[in-house]
Design an enzyme around this catalytic site. Structure first.
Site, short mmCIF file in Angstrom:
data_model
loop_
_atom_site.label_atom_id
_atom_site.label_comp_id
_atom_site.label_asym_id
_atom_site.label_seq_id
_atom_site.Cartn_x
_atom_site.Cartn_y
_atom_site.Cartn_z
N LYS A 82 48.64 14.41 44.04
CA LYS A 82 48.54 14.98 45.38
C LYS A 82 47.94 14.01 46.38
O LYS A 82 48.37 13.93 47.53
CB LYS A 82 47.73 16.28 45.34
CG LYS A 82 48.47 17.42 44.62
CD LYS A 82 47.67 18.71 44.63
CE LYS A 82 48.44 19.83 43.96
NZ LYS A 82 47.71 21.10 43.94
N LYS A 86 62.51 20.56 40.56
CA LYS A 86 62.00 21.92 40.38
C LYS A 86 61.93 22.64 41.72
O LYS A 86 61.60 22.05 42.74
CB LYS A 86 60.60 21.83 39.76
CG LYS A 86 59.95 23.15 39.43
CD LYS A 86 58.60 22.91 38.79
CE LYS A 86 57.87 24.22 38.53
NZ LYS A 86 56.53 23.98 37.93
N LYS A 134 57.74 25.10 46.84
CA LYS A 134 57.49 25.19 48.28
C LYS A 134 57.14 23.83 48.88
O LYS A 134 57.39 23.58 50.05
CB LYS A 134 56.35 26.18 48.55
CG LYS A 134 56.69 27.63 48.26
CD LYS A 134 57.66 28.21 49.28
CE LYS A 134 57.89 29.69 49.03
NZ LYS A 134 58.83 30.29 49.98
#
Length: 334
Positions: free
Chosen positions: A114, A197, A200
């Protein structure tokens, strides 16, 4: 004999859960109510590790909670609550953070992934330490088991390490949780890019089917889903990822095997498959959508349900924190 306790949470970072969330988590959480003592939370504290608009976070937290109830979580059988309404989570996080090595926290792969997207210099300390908060979420309820996918396995190992470290240093205090390996759920991929995948954070809006989506929009997205040019309805991960994904969704929601679907649609072409799948998806989510809208229309009642869940959660969390405070050597509060 008491049933094993399971704890899991979901972030309120979108206006609706999507079909991957539903199949991979929500539907299985509902089933666990039959076999486990279940504790589920909307993890709004985890959500603010990245910037959130306050009004949007508040709305999405209610939307997430409403969907949990609408999907079948029963407030009489499960404790369902909002994480920030139980302050013991963050109190325990601080204690656990003081037992966590900096290098240990640095090795968490999700932080690496991230922070790599936006740059480590802009990543928050909260994003760095959120696996420790996740450990507190689990340990505060004496959870025996935690439903995990492969992406969360490392965080559960950290939780186990911290529980054992605390118990060794201060005496038996925490249950050391084990993984609850969820029944195999086929990976649901993006409708427009079936090599990734459904997510969102990485999918385009056209690549995601939302649980609360309008039926007309669901039908359009499925009819426009990327397939291939040969027209044969069969599962082949490498050669036909788009068709394989549609068959997986169909199978998961209908209970019919992929093999049976292949035989039924042999020679039919993709249009018939997509049209039928669209109706299966619309039907599967119609009642959840209706129940969610009803819950959101009575905000006071929804907030009452969550407050009741938080009160029950605090009973458990408070008992755990009383033990922790005593073991660590904090003075009693009264």
């Amino acid at each position: 004999m008491p049933r094993p306790r399971v704890l899991s949470g979901i972030q309120p970072t979108a206006d609706s859960f999507h079909v991957g969330n539903y199949l991979g988590a929500l539907r299985q959480w509902v089933a666990l109510q039959d076999t486990h003592d279940t504790v589920y939370c909307v993890v709004d504290l985890h959500a603010i590790t990245v910037p959130q608009k306050p009004a949007e976070l508040r709305r999405r937290t209610r939307v997430a909670a409403a969907q949990l109830f609408a999907a079948g979580l029963d407030p009489d059988r499960s404790i369902v609550f909002v994480q920030s309404q139980v302050p013991e989570h963050t109190e325990l996080e601080w204690v656990l953070a003081c037992l966590t090595g900096f290098g240990e926290a640095s090795r968490m792969t999700q932080f690496k992934d991230k922070s790599a997207k936006s740059g480590a210099d802009t990543a928050s300390v909260g994003l760095f330490t959120y696996p420790i908060l996740q450990a507190a979420d689990i340990l505060i309820y004496d959870a025996d088991q935690v439903p995990v996918g492969e992406d969360q396995r490392q965080h559960l190992e950290l939780t186990r390490d911290l529980a054992q470290r605390f118990n060794h240093r201060f005496g038996p205090t925490f249950v050391v949780p084990g993984p609850y390996i969820l029944p195999e759920v086929a990976k649901i991929t993006d409708l427009q890019d079936p090599t990734i995948k459904m997510s969102k954070s990485s999918s385009s809006p056209q690549g995601i089917i939302d649980v609360l989506e309008e039926p007309g929009s669901i039908r359009r997205k499925i009819m426009r889903a990327v397939t291939d040019t040969d027209g044969e309805v069969r599962a082949d991960e490498e050669a036909k990822p788009g068709v394989t994904n549609l068959l997986r969704i169909y199978s998961a929601l209908s209970g019919e095997t992929v093999g049976s679907l292949e035989r039924r649609y042999a020679g039919s072409g993709y249009g018939v498959l997509k049209k039928d799948l669209a109706e299966v998806v619309v039907d599967a989510f119609a009642l959840i959508r209706e129940r969610t809208e009803k819950l959101l229309a009575n905000e006071g009642e929804l907030d009452r349900m969550l407050a009741d869940g938080a009160a029950r959660a605090r009973e458990l969390a408070g008992a755990t924190m009383a033990r922790v405070r005593d073991r660590v050597g904090f003075l009693p509060a009264n």
